[in-house]
Design a protein around this motif. Structure first.
Motif, mmCIF file in Angstrom:
data_model
loop_
_atom_site.group_PDB
_atom_site.id
_atom_site.type_symbol
_atom_site.label_atom_id
_atom_site.label_comp_id
_atom_site.label_asym_id
_atom_site.label_seq_id
_atom_site.Cartn_x
_atom_site.Cartn_y
_atom_site.Cartn_z
ATOM 1 N N LEU A 57 46.653 36.184 49.768
ATOM 2 C CA LEU A 57 45.695 36.897 49.844
ATOM 3 C C LEU A 57 46.214 38.332 50.107
ATOM 4 O O LEU A 57 46.924 38.698 50.763
ATOM 5 C CB LEU A 57 44.797 36.514 51.128
ATOM 6 N N ASP A 58 45.654 39.230 49.067
ATOM 7 C CA ASP A 58 46.111 40.548 48.991
ATOM 8 C C ASP A 58 44.962 41.236 49.539
ATOM 9 O O ASP A 58 43.958 41.580 48.631
ATOM 10 C CB ASP A 58 46.672 40.916 47.703
ATOM 11 N N LEU A 59 44.872 41.987 50.862
ATOM 12 C CA LEU A 59 43.719 42.626 51.439
ATOM 13 C C LEU A 59 43.666 43.885 50.971
ATOM 14 O O LEU A 59 42.512 44.542 51.147
ATOM 15 C CB LEU A 59 43.700 42.551 52.839
ATOM 16 N N THR A 60 44.677 44.629 50.246
ATOM 17 C CA THR A 60 44.812 46.026 49.708
ATOM 18 C C THR A 60 45.428 45.824 48.353
ATOM 19 O O THR A 60 46.197 46.696 48.132
ATOM 20 C CB THR A 60 45.363 47.121 50.586
ATOM 21 N N ALA A 61 44.778 45.176 47.431
ATOM 22 C CA ALA A 61 45.576 44.861 46.238
ATOM 23 C C ALA A 61 46.035 46.254 45.397
ATOM 24 O O ALA A 61 46.950 45.965 44.483
ATOM 25 C CB ALA A 61 44.713 43.709 45.422
ATOM 26 N N VAL A 112 41.905 41.799 47.177
ATOM 27 C CA VAL A 112 40.735 42.559 47.704
ATOM 28 C C VAL A 112 41.251 44.079 47.260
ATOM 29 O O VAL A 112 42.329 44.648 47.631
ATOM 30 C CB VAL A 112 40.499 42.272 49.181
ATOM 31 N N ASP A 113 39.881 44.917 47.165
ATOM 32 C CA ASP A 113 40.221 46.510 46.979
ATOM 33 C C ASP A 113 38.663 47.127 47.052
ATOM 34 O O ASP A 113 37.892 46.499 46.345
ATOM 35 C CB ASP A 113 40.986 46.977 45.953
ATOM 36 N N GLY A 151 41.871 43.691 36.478
ATOM 37 C CA GLY A 151 41.125 42.694 35.595
ATOM 38 C C GLY A 151 41.889 41.815 35.178
ATOM 39 O O GLY A 151 41.845 40.387 34.996
ATOM 40 N N PRO A 152 43.213 41.897 34.638
ATOM 41 C CA PRO A 152 44.194 41.049 33.794
ATOM 42 C C PRO A 152 44.632 39.892 35.077
ATOM 43 O O PRO A 152 44.884 38.716 34.335
ATOM 44 C CB PRO A 152 45.442 41.924 33.596
ATOM 45 N N LEU A 153 44.703 40.144 35.945
ATOM 46 C CA LEU A 153 45.141 39.066 36.956
ATOM 47 C C LEU A 153 43.870 38.360 37.062
ATOM 48 O O LEU A 153 43.840 37.039 37.392
ATOM 49 C CB LEU A 153 45.157 39.666 38.414
ATOM 50 N N GLN A 154 42.669 38.861 37.199
ATOM 51 C CA GLN A 154 41.420 37.970 37.261
ATOM 52 C C GLN A 154 41.368 36.988 36.022
ATOM 53 O O GLN A 154 40.966 35.885 36.184
ATOM 54 C CB GLN A 154 40.131 38.923 37.354
ATOM 55 N N GLN A 155 41.651 37.653 34.819
ATOM 56 C CA GLN A 155 41.616 36.932 33.602
ATOM 57 C C GLN A 155 42.652 35.555 33.625
ATOM 58 O O GLN A 155 42.426 34.638 33.207
ATOM 59 C CB GLN A 155 41.949 37.696 32.376
ATOM 60 N N GLN A 156 43.608 35.618 34.452
ATOM 61 C CA GLN A 156 44.469 34.616 34.646
ATOM 62 C C GLN A 156 44.109 33.645 35.762
ATOM 63 O O GLN A 156 44.928 32.602 35.873
ATOM 64 C CB GLN A 156 45.793 35.102 35.173
ATOM 65 N N GLY A 157 43.094 33.898 36.458
ATOM 66 C CA GLY A 157 42.531 33.071 37.282
ATOM 67 C C GLY A 157 42.334 33.532 38.665
ATOM 68 O O GLY A 157 41.747 32.902 39.469
ATOM 69 N N THR A 162 40.994 35.519 42.028
ATOM 70 C CA THR A 162 39.544 35.751 42.517
ATOM 71 C C THR A 162 39.715 37.356 42.839
ATOM 72 O O THR A 162 40.574 37.968 43.709
ATOM 73 C CB THR A 162 39.117 35.210 43.688
ATOM 74 N N LEU A 163 38.835 38.235 42.398
ATOM 75 C CA LEU A 163 38.706 39.470 42.757
ATOM 76 C C LEU A 163 37.622 39.819 43.720
ATOM 77 O O LEU A 163 36.314 39.211 43.517
ATOM 78 C CB LEU A 163 38.515 40.247 41.692
#
Length: 294
Positions: free
Chosen positions: A30-34, A56-57, A67-73, A75-76
């Motif tokens: 969990l990254d609370l300030t990504a 999270v941001d 977005g690219p990390l979301q495409q890898q799976g 959660t944003l």
């Protein structure tokens, strides 16, 4: 991504963060300030589990860049970290690794129109979340002199807070960052002008974004978000943030048998000695803890 933001963003205290989080393959994160994903990508190289990442941001530009990390799976969550943490606790989510990199990000500072810097002319904004109603313009032009002085003293620890607040009220309306900087520098000794301006801008930014209030609320939720044996790392950039983190970790350790966290960093890891090649890390301090397995 805004044109002024470099696609190459150097995450602060990256090596130390990885050392204390100690990511292992399959760990949830969990990254609370990504931000722009510098820490997250480094963690992903070790966990190989994008689907187990929650990023999270509250900055719209950061969410776009993730977005690219979301495409890898991954959660944003487009949210401030306290709101996100509360929601995750209610959902019963738990994570092996948690990171909170507090304060304003380098890309936010680099985009002139965001109004975080006093060195370049821009509208008085300073909102980390562009959806928020409260901006620096409201604080500067609408708050009472007493409220302004209190904020500048409390959040900026500026000794000339009353004099600066009085000058701001007398100069209203103010519309640009450079106008505000000129007002501040006109009422403090020249040798202290830059420091006073920095502290005043910091205070206004903290007030606009409710930074300390959010941090205080977040800290109490951290143990509930960690799995037994899970680790948390928190990076702060000024003494007010670091005091809150230090005090919370110390109170947890003093709880004896009921302690939920064990501190891993008896002293903070400083960016001035552990990340000397990154100028933005100079004031950074990292503290880390592990959740006990009671």
């Amino acid at each position: 991504m805004p044109p002024e933001v470099s696609s190459h963003h150097i995450p602060v205290l990256l090596d130390a963060t990885l050392q204390y989080l100690d990511p292992q393959q399959g760990n949830s994160y969990l990254d609370l300030t990504a931000g722009y994903g510098g820490h997250a990508r480094a963690v992903l190289e070790r966990t190989r589990a994008a689907s187990a990442m929650t990023l999270v941001d509250r900055d719209e530009n950061a969410i776009t860049a993730l977005g690219p990390l979301q495409q890898q799976g991954a959660t944003l969550l487009h949210s401030d970290f306290l709101t996100a943490a509360k929601g995750l606790v209610l959902e019963g989510k738990r994570f092996d690794l948690i990171l909170a990199d507090l304060g304003v990000s380098s890309p936010q500072l680099d985009v002139t129109e965001r109004g975080f810097s006093f060195r370049r002319e821009a509208a008085l904004d300073m909102r980390m979340d562009q959806r928020a109603e409260l901006s620096a313009a409201t604080v500067v032009n609408d708050w009472s002199q007493e409220a302004l002085a209190t904020a500048i003293w409390r959040y900026g620890e500026e000794q000339k807070s009353r004099r600066i607040a009085e000058a701001i009220v007398a100069a209203r309306p103010l519309h640009a960052t450079t106008e505000l900087a000129d007002v501040i520098q006109a009422v403090v000794p020249r040798r202290k002008a830059i420091d006073a301006t920095m502290r005043t801008f910091q205070a206004i930014r903290i007030a606009v974004n409710e930074e300390l209030t959010l941090i205080e609320g977040l800290l109490g939720l951290i143990p509930d978000l960690l799995t037994p044996g899970g680790r948390v790392a928190i990076i702060s950039f000024h003494s007010l943030e670091d005091r809150l983190v230090k005090r919370f970790f110390a109170e947890e350790e003093r709880s004896g048998y009921e302690a939920r966290l064990r501190v891993l960093t008896k002293r903070p890891i400083g960016g001035d000695t552990h990340d000397v090649t990154n100028p933005r890390a100079r004031s950074a301090k990292l503290r880390a803890a592990v959740k006990t397995k009671n």
